[in-house]
Design a protein around this motif. Structure first.
Motif, mmCIF file in Angstrom:
data_model
loop_
_atom_site.group_PDB
_atom_site.id
_atom_site.type_symbol
_atom_site.label_atom_id
_atom_site.label_comp_id
_atom_site.label_asym_id
_atom_site.label_seq_id
_atom_site.Cartn_x
_atom_site.Cartn_y
_atom_site.Cartn_z
ATOM 1 N N THR A 193 0.853 -1.194 -0.042
ATOM 2 C CA THR A 193 -0.038 0.039 -0.086
ATOM 3 C C THR A 193 0.723 1.301 0.086
ATOM 4 O O THR A 193 2.066 1.166 0.257
ATOM 5 C CB THR A 193 -0.718 0.007 1.184
ATOM 6 N N TRP A 243 -11.301 1.327 8.811
ATOM 7 C CA TRP A 243 -10.420 0.475 8.873
ATOM 8 C C TRP A 243 -9.169 0.645 7.800
ATOM 9 O O TRP A 243 -9.346 1.659 6.988
ATOM 10 C CB TRP A 243 -10.549 -1.028 9.214
ATOM 11 N N GLU A 280 -13.438 5.458 2.483
ATOM 12 C CA GLU A 280 -13.499 7.087 2.564
ATOM 13 C C GLU A 280 -14.834 7.704 3.654
ATOM 14 O O GLU A 280 -15.413 7.005 3.673
ATOM 15 C CB GLU A 280 -14.083 7.730 1.168
ATOM 16 N N VAL A 305 -17.119 1.722 3.311
ATOM 17 C CA VAL A 305 -15.918 1.588 3.736
ATOM 18 C C VAL A 305 -15.171 2.495 2.546
ATOM 19 O O VAL A 305 -15.199 2.459 1.440
ATOM 20 C CB VAL A 305 -15.197 0.251 3.661
#
Ligand code: PRX
Length: 680
Positions: free
Chosen positions: A293, A443, A417, A415
């Motif tokens: 990431t 998360w 943003e 999920v």
């Protein structure tokens, strides 16, 4: 819409449709959106939902806080172990171990455990390809495939601890490959199919992967993306890869190069693979996967997740947040290349013995009702997607939803943003038919599983708030010095931190323990820094405010500004580049790049060069990183010590008044930029 009291054909057709689709009529409530927002309504769970919810005892929060080890230990007992753990947690900040003396296997917990029960013939994975082809795997069938493919991997020399790269479209083989790695105790590294050859190469080389699993192609908006061709470009620079397994997704006529000795067709290898593969007894703390990431540097980081802690975290959150029952059909729309696809398409639902749906293609192919068509035809009951998608649905119009019977939906989630309250209410009313609870779940790739979230049977929902930490999870909002921000004071805004370890927490960054400490634990000693801004209200609810570091969130995808900058300066014409985020109606945030050119490269056709630079970034990273705007500048605003002041560039790009410019080496630079940007 037919007028009340008229008995014409339109009215009859509409009444008939309402019968078939009880909540399609409710979708028309949407014009009252502003009214609903103005009410500041809190959405309490209905008595009926609460009664049936997997978690409906409000004392869980207090019990988990009082005895964290007991709380997570009880979840651990739901798994099947080769050696049950005696220990729960070891915490030497910033390194945590969970259930460290246990031994287990993730594929056994996701498959073998269920195959031994009445779930043997239950659908585990329901899949639909973009062209409309479909496949359903029962738990038994998925178990067989995983065993066979684990044998294939074994024959190709994959052993416990080896890294296997997976670069596949959203097809069942992606889940099978992940579970087969887990069966052997090999570590998978899934690379999103939308990433470029260069990004794939970097990830393979960083992990030193031994084997690559890919496909000839994958469908996107009617076209086959030539994945194998990208993989071949990458593989020219990947010395550690010994074998490549290729899934045939395109037709016989789709061209693909097979290098004898290195490349093997999936279907050929499966033909002679045995149906039983002894699962490896894996230590709890051994790694299950690496997932890359973006961070604040130009180099993506390989987030590593352990076996037991991760599985327990996804199991607990799938059970309590998505409230899945035996007869539910859960659709998490995320690609398997992101953590959401790992945790809530594959591992969470399968660990729980639920049915998970996977779809290969785009939401607007062949038409803008594709998602709702899928929901109706398959009878999806729990649906989980990203605010970017919801904003697009909203723009496309409720009529695409109204065409379909979505009455089976009973819970919907979001999920990736922050979700604007008006989008939340629209989602709840139009997709959720006004009756489904909405779980806004916060998360990260690093956290492995959901951490801040409503529990749908318990939590009174406020549109736009992810509400409270999951039981056993502890978060806080602090100021720049690490002091707790008082929710009552000045809006209660600050930086989101996590104050206690939880099972799924990342175990580090692959090959770079220093960076792990530096990125997450150096800002506030003893606290995990999330990189997010947040505020807490008087009820203790968390409101996420977006990233506060040099990471952008474009359409729910995390993009490091430094990555895009380093690819821009890699272009022969570019001297310097600075990237900032600008608000975007659909994507939440879009990329704006300020670029200075090398002498002699002053473009004769700036538009052409702009397009060339955008394409260059796409080729280097992938389409998700395409800059929306590029602005050529004579100079970039810098401090006297030479640091680019991105804060001011953000002001310029968003048309805001300039902030403090006193530290600028040359204030005229920003003034001329501002004038140019306003012109374009
Ligand atoms: O900024 C937060 C945002 O997404 C970031 C994590 O991105 P990634 O690791 O790609 O994982 C995305 C899916 C788990 C966070 O730092 N984010 C995630 N969920 C939310 C969110 N922002 C606001 N509200 C959320 N529910």
């Amino acid at each position: 819409m037919a007028r009340k009291g008229r008995k014409g054909t339109a009215a009859r057709a509409s009444a008939k449709r309402r019968e078939a689709a009880p909540h399609a009529a409710e979708a028309r409530i949407v014009p009252t959106l502003s009214g609903l927002l103005a009410e500041k309504r809190v959405y309490k769970p209905s008595a009926a939902f609460r009664r049936q919810a997997n978690c409906n005892d409000a004392k869980v929060y207090e019990r988990a806080a009082r005895n964290l080890e007991k709380f997570w230990g009880e979840w651990a007992r739901k798994l099947e172990w080769f050696k049950p753990p005696k220990k729960v947690r070891e915490w030497k900040a910033p390194f945590a171990k969970w259930f460290a003396d246990g031994k287990l296997n993730v594929s056994v917990n996701c498959l073998d455990r269920h195959v031994k029960t009445a779930r043997r013939n239950k659908a585990a994975l329901v899949w639909e390809g973009e062209p409309g082809d479909r496949r359903t795997y029962t738990y038994w069938e998925l178990w067989r495939e995983v065993n066979q493919f684990a044998n294939v991997l074994k024959r190709l020399g994959v052993r416990k601890g080896d890294r296997v790269a997976i670069y596949l479209p959203m097809i069942p083989e992606a889940a099978i490959a992940m579970l087969a790695c887990a069966r052997l105790g090999a570590i998978h590294s899934v690379v999103f199919g939308g990433f470029s050859a260069e990004s794939l190469k970097d990830r393979i080389n960083d992990a030193r992967a031994k084997l690559l699993i890919t496909a000839d192609g994958g469908y996107r908006r009617g076209n086959l993306l030539p994945l194998k061709q990208y993989a071949d470009e990458a593989l020219a620079h990947c010395p550690t890869i010994e074998n490549v397994v290729v899934v045939k997704r395109g037709g016989a006529e789709f061209p693909v190069h097979i290098r004898e000795g290195r490349d093997h067709w999936w279907h050929r290898l499966m033909q002679d693979a045995g149906g039983w593969c002894e699962p490896a007894a894996v230590n709890s703390e051994d790694l299950l996967f690496i997932l890359y990431t973006s961070g604040t540097t130009g180099k993506p980081k390989g987030i590593v997740h352990s076996t037991a802690g991760y599985l327990i975290g996804v199991l607990a959150t799938t059970a309590w947040v998505f409230d899945l029952k035996e007869d539910d059909l859960f659709w998490c729309t995320a690609d398997i290349g992101w953590v959401t696809g790992h945790s809530y398409t594959v591992y969470g639902p399968l660990a729980l013995g639920a049915t998970t749906l996977m779809y290969e293609g785009a939401p607007d192919w062949p038409a803008r009702d594709r998602f709702w068509d899928i929901c109706e035809r398959h009878g999806v009951t729990v649906f989980y997607t990203a605010p970017t998608a919801i904003r697009a649905f909203m723009k496309w119009g409720a009529e695409h939803i109204g065409k379909h019977d979505l009455s089976r939906l009973r819970l919907i989630g979001t999920v990736g943003e922050p979700i604007n309250p008006e989008v939340w209410v629209w989602y709840q009313q139009t997709v959720g038919g006004g009756r489904c609870p909405v779980v806004d779940t916060w998360w990260q790739t690093e956290t492995g599983h959901i951490l801040i979230t409503p529990l749908p049977g318990l939590t009174a929902l406020k549109p736009g708030s992810a509400t409270r930490p999951f039981p056993g999870v502890s978060a806080d909002v602090v100021d720049a010095e690490g002091r707790r921000v008082d929710p009552e004071a000045s809006g209660g805004g600050g930086y989101l931190v996590l104050t206690r370890p939880y099972p799924g927490m990342l175990r580090g960054i692959w090959g770079d323990p220093e960076r792990y400490k530096q990125e997450y634990w150096s800002r506030y000693p003893g606290l995990y820094f999330t990189g997010d801004g947040a505020k807490r209200d008087e009820d203790g609810y968390f409101w996420l405010l977006g990233r506060v570091d040099d990471v952008l969130n474009v359409a729910g995808h995390r993009i490091g500004t430094a990555e895009v900058e380093s690819e821009l300066v890699d272009h022969k014409a570019v001297a310097e580049a600075a990237v900032v985020g600008i608000p975007h109606e659909l994507k939440g945030e879009a990329i704006a790049a300020f670029v200075t050119l090398k002498d002699g490269h002053g473009a004769s056709d700036p538009v052409e060069l702009m397009d060339e630079l955008k394409e260059h970034v796409v080729r280097k990273i992938g389409a998700i990183s395409r800059p929306d705007r590029i602005l050529f500048a004579a100079d970039l605003p810098k401090t006297r010590s030479g640091k680019i002041m991105r804060r001011l560039l953000r002001d310029v790009a968003t048309g805001r008044a300039l902030g403090d410019t006193t530290t600028l080496a040359d204030p005229s630079v920003i003034e001329s930029l501002k004038a140019r940007y306003a012109e374009e």
